[in-house]
Scaffold this motif. Structure first.
Motif, PDB file in Angstrom:
ATOM      1  N   LEU A   1      32.136  34.388  55.088  1.00 51.98           N
ATOM      2  CA  LEU A   1      30.790  33.904  54.805  1.00 51.98           C
ATOM      3  C   LEU A   1      30.778  32.442  54.402  1.00 51.98           C
TER       4      LEU A   1
ATOM      5  N   ALA B   1      31.398  30.237  57.116  1.00 49.50           N
ATOM      6  CA  ALA B   1      30.325  30.275  58.094  1.00 49.50           C
ATOM      7  C   ALA B   1      29.164  29.380  57.711  1.00 49.50           C
TER       8      ALA B   1
ATOM      9  N   LEU C   1      38.211  38.674  52.059  1.00 52.83           N
ATOM     10  CA  LEU C   1      38.011  38.440  53.486  1.00 52.83           C
ATOM     11  C   LEU C   1      36.613  37.921  53.741  1.00 52.83           C
ATOM     12  N   LEU C   2      35.646  38.554  53.055  1.00 50.84           N
ATOM     13  CA  LEU C   2      34.259  38.140  53.251  1.00 50.84           C
ATOM     14  C   LEU C   2      34.061  36.711  52.801  1.00 50.84           C
TER      15      LEU C   2
ATOM     16  N   GLN D   1      23.140  36.179  51.106  1.00 49.64           N
ATOM     17  CA  GLN D   1      23.941  37.398  51.280  1.00 49.64           C
ATOM     18  C   GLN D   1      25.338  37.284  50.686  1.00 49.64           C
TER      19      GLN D   1
ATOM     20  N   PHE E   1      40.220  43.030  48.277  1.00 51.11           N
ATOM     21  CA  PHE E   1      40.705  42.476  49.539  1.00 51.11           C
ATOM     22  C   PHE E   1      39.572  42.237  50.552  1.00 51.11           C
ATOM     23  N   PRO E   2      38.705  43.281  50.738  1.00 46.55           N
ATOM     24  CA  PRO E   2      37.579  43.017  51.645  1.00 46.55           C
ATOM     25  C   PRO E   2      36.716  41.856  51.187  1.00 46.55           C
TER      26      PRO E   2
ATOM     27  N   PRO F   1      28.717  39.423  46.710  1.00 41.49           N
ATOM     28  CA  PRO F   1      30.163  39.477  46.963  1.00 41.49           C
ATOM     29  C   PRO F   1      30.941  38.390  46.216  1.00 41.49           C
TER      30      PRO F   1
END
Lengths: 516, 302
Positions: free
Chosen positions: B22, B25, B17-18, B111, B13-14, B115
């Motif tokens: 990201l 962004a 979200l990332l 970065q 889940f995180p 993920p």
């Protein structure tokens, strides 16, 4: 949960939040100052300046903030200007936001009722004082919600500064999560920090809005010396001011005055608006202590005449002197171009004006409305001006309402305040522009009563009115204007009872319903 | 599957979200197709054996995450910005051909690579990625190179910085998600603990912005693989200089895999072995001015 608390209390992130506040706060101040300047330039009379401001706003609003930041950061070094990230960000955000703030402030200034500036001008306020005391406070009140919006988006927008290496909150959150591979708690914590910051702004905004509200409760009555109690017994200084004897006038004036010189001379006054003749060679002379009622159909140029007398409008032809002076005209007869000099001339002429719609300043208390001109136009000692304002309010029977806001008063009360406000400038001539036309019938009497007392006290008054009874009882002379000229003039009984001209007869019949 | 529920809640889940955060962004999902392997035709016997052992990847097409801002490893081809070129690209071509799969690149911020790999949005990461212990907890690696880093400093090294610990009181340019960034943060805390001034860490988007920071004097140094430092110094010989390899970094570089991609990882491992055995990797290193002695005998981590 524990992990989340750990990040929420992590000083590394809070230092980033501090940088965010630093950039947003400094940019806000810079953008408001720069924006106010831009707004002023945008409405300035000089075309090149206007074009410059419009061009600046067009360019800055029309290009992405990100591009502007990168330009400052990466392009300027190639011409030898190397700035650190945080100052670069502050400059970048200031430049960008100033374009938006400029338009918001301009909108606020334009939203201020034209009648407010008119009332300020009639009190002799310079453009600067009008801006500072009247327009900006009213404009600020109108734009506060937009400013709050803009500041909140500025706070969040500072995250863009991460592209130029500013270590603010979002950047630090990303940095932290990319190192630790912990995402949810870090982003949740930084989201909450943003909420804390933006909530602070929202809170400050609502506090400011409450402070600027027209309904705000006054903290301390501005009556430190118990003036309110003594006001009823105090002699109104205004009485001295309109003492008809020349000796009561300031010495500089009396030297230039001849005893029987008329207060007002209108000589062949003409004025037209976009080709339509409103006043066409009007003549009128008034002597000290005289009360003249001006009658005429609507559109006959009565209000225009009043505005020409204190130079709220410029003459097209003829001349007007008040106590021997041309107000705001150069010796060659041209209208004074400088608004500041014109304001000075108006203030020196000491002409009071009362408007149909009162035009009280809604953001000032009743007392402040009365003392604003003495303090900020005539630079009187504030406590003395306050004392005098109390006395004037007692004179018009409103001392009990001194700390109220104008909108809390009835129309008749507001108009009495407006009269007190005009009297506070120690006028030598009072102009009334249909002072009772906007009033409920039951409050007309209280205003007329005040005007009667003024007349009885010897004030020179020019009253545009439809109140036949007032004209009959109080006026020394009545003039009837039609098509921009004085058609008929004489004593009240002559004009009102035995009018000679058909226009006058028709007008009086329409007012009273009785043929004369 | 109760066994996986923990992972589903606390990791997936995180990461989802990332990925919104990201990628939205500013990471490009633009793909650059590069691979040309014609399966089973001209590969060596060792490669054939590998394909036989891992048949499930043969003929498959994979998405490879990379961050093409690292000259001589993976960078945008100046003649055709839609193409990515560098040692890593040629190396992956050789590995893919040997293992029998094709691939295309998905570009993103550095970065976001690990993920994204965890989230299953990409199948591999080839981005000069150091197999650091924290990363090895998140993803698996097939090692192919030893890493040596040096510092890029102003010409003449006016602040005499030659080690990471020498950065105390100075500023260093890093980009997020890198081992260098983490090391700078750890060293800065060590500086403070030792009573010295902390390091001013300037965070930029990528390697090139870090170089720019040193060029403009906004940062005193940046930490990068020796071959990248050498190539950059060659571009601005009068403005910047490189130090000797710094002792703090002795790490290894690998291809990253999602921990559940066991087949793909095994096939790649076998292929890397073959590509190293026939000398292809060293040859490609030489082509791209990467020191061929930095080839590392392949292993799987962790």
């Amino acid at each position: 949960m524990q992990e989340y608390l750990h990040y929420l209390t992590l000083s590394y992130l809070w230092r980033g939040a501090l940088t965010t506040v630093e950039i947003a706060g400094a940019s806000l101040i810079g953008a408001v100052v720069l924006g106010a300047i831009l707004a002023e330039i945008r409405i300035a009379p000089l075309l090149p300046l206007r074009a410059f401001a419009a061009g600046y706003i067009w360019l800055i609003r029309g290009t992405p903030l990100l591009l502007q930041l990168l330009f400052l950061f990466d392009v300027l070094p190639s011409v030898g200007i190397v700035m650190a990230p945080v100052p670069t960000a502050i400059i970048g955000f200031t430049i960008n936001e100033s374009a938006f703030f400029g338009e918001i402030i301009r909108g606020g200034i334009l939203s201020v009722d034209r009648n407010q500036t008119l009332a300020a001008q009639a009190l002799g306020m310079s453009p600067r004082v009008t801006r500072r005391r009247i327009v900006l406070p009213l404009a600020l009140r109108a734009i506060l919600p937009s400013l709050g919006n803009e500041f909140i988006s500025l706070i969040k927008g500072t995250s863009l500064a991460s592209v130029i290496s500013v270590s603010e909150l979002t950047q630090r959150s990303q940095f932290l999560s990319s190192q630790t591979f912990v995402f949810f708690p870090v982003f949740l914590a930084s989201g909450l920090m943003y909420l804390v910051l933006t909530s602070g702004v929202a809170l400050a905004q609502s506090l400011l809005e409450r402070r600027m509200s027209f309904d705000r409760a006054r903290k301390v009555p501005r009556d430190p010396d118990g003036l309110q109690r003594t006001a009823a017994t105090a002699r109104a200084p205004a009485v001295e001011a309109y003492d008809p004897s020349p000796g009561a006038l300031p010495s500089t004036e009396s030297a230039t005055l001849i005893r029987d010189q008329p207060v007002l001379i209108c000589d062949g006054v003409s004025k037209s608006y976009s080709g339509r003749m409103v006043l066409d060679g009007l003549d009128l002379t008034m002597h000290r202590g005289e009360v003249v009622a001006v009658l005429g159909t609507s559109g006959s140029g009565k209000s225009t005449l009043l505005r020409l007398i204190n130079h709220l409008e410029s003459l097209d032809g003829g001349a007007i002197t008040v106590n021997g002076r041309h107000i705001g005209y150069t010796p060659t007869g041209a209208a004074q171009r400088s608004a500041a000099k014109l304001a000075t001339a108006r203030a020196e002429a000491h002409i009071g004006m009362v408007f149909q719609h009162f035009n009280l300043f809604p953001h000032l208390t009743v007392l402040e409305n009365v003392r604003v001109a003495p303090v900020f136009v005539y630079s009187r000692d504030p406590s003395e001006a306050t004392r005098e304002a109390w006395a004037l309010l007692a004179e018009v029977g409103l001392a009990d309402h001194a700390q109220k806001m104008p909108h809390q008063l009835s129309g008749g009360q507001q108009q009495r305040v407006a009269i007190a406000r005009a009297m506070a400038t120690h006028p030598k001539l009072m102009l009334f522009d249909e002072p009772t036309s906007a009033l409920d019938p039951e409050t007309v009497g209280e205003v007329l009563a005040v005007m009667r007392r003024l007349a009885a006290g010897g004030m020179t008054m020019l009253v545009v009115t439809h109140e036949i009874r007032f004209a009959r009882d109080v006026a020394d002379r009545v003039i009837f204007i039609e098509n921009g000229q004085v058609v008929e003039h004489g004593t009240p009984s002559e004009i009102l009872e035995t009018p000679q001209q058909p226009e006058t007869k028709r007008f009086l019949q329409s007012l009273t319903g009785v043929a004369v | 599957m109760p066994k996986f529920s923990h992972r589903d809640v606390s990791v997936r889940f995180p990461i989802a979200l990332l990925s919104i955060g990201l990628l939205a962004a500013g990471c490009s999902s633009g793909k650059a197709a590069t691979n040309t392997a014609s399966i089973g035709s001209t590969v060596s016997a060792a490669c054939k054996a590998g394909q036989k052992a891992n048949p499930s990847v043969v003929g498959k097409h994979y998405t490879v995450g990379t961050s093409p801002t690292q000259p001589s490893y993976e960078a945008i081809d100046p003649n055709d910005p839609s193409k990515i070129v560098g040692f890593d690209v040629d190396f992956l071509d050789a590995v893919g051909k040997c293992a029998g799969f094709t691939y295309s690149f998905a570009k993103s911020d550095f970065q976001a690579l690990v993920p994204s790999l965890q989230a299953g949005r990409i199948d591999m990461v080839v981005a000069n990625l150091i197999a650091s212990p924290p990363r090895a907890k998140q993803v698996n690696f097939v090692i192919y190179q030893n890493d040596l880093e040096s510092l890029l400093v102003a010409h003449g090294n006016p602040k005499s910085i030659s080690t990471v610990s020498g950065l105390c009181g100075n500023s260093v340019a890093v980009f997020p998600g890198t081992v260098q960034a983490g090391a700078a943060q750890v060293q800065s805390d060590a500086c403070t603990a030792a009573g010295k001034k902390p390091i001013t860490i300037n965070t930029y988007n990528d390697f090139l912005s870090c170089v720019q920071a040193v060029l403009t004097g906004r940062s005193d140094a940046t930490i990068d693989p020796v071959s990248m430092v050498a190539a950059t110094v060659a571009k601005y010989p009068t403005k910047i200089a490189g130090t000797d390899p710094i002792p703090e970094f002795r790490s290894q570089i690998g291809i990253g895999f999602n921990k559940s991609s066991t087949q793909l990882q095994a096939a790649t491992f076998a292929a890397v072995k073959s590509v190293q055995a026939d000398g292809t990797e060293k040859k490609l290193m030489t082509n791209w001015k990467v020191d061929p002695s930095s080839q590392a005998a392949t292993v799987e981590l962790p």
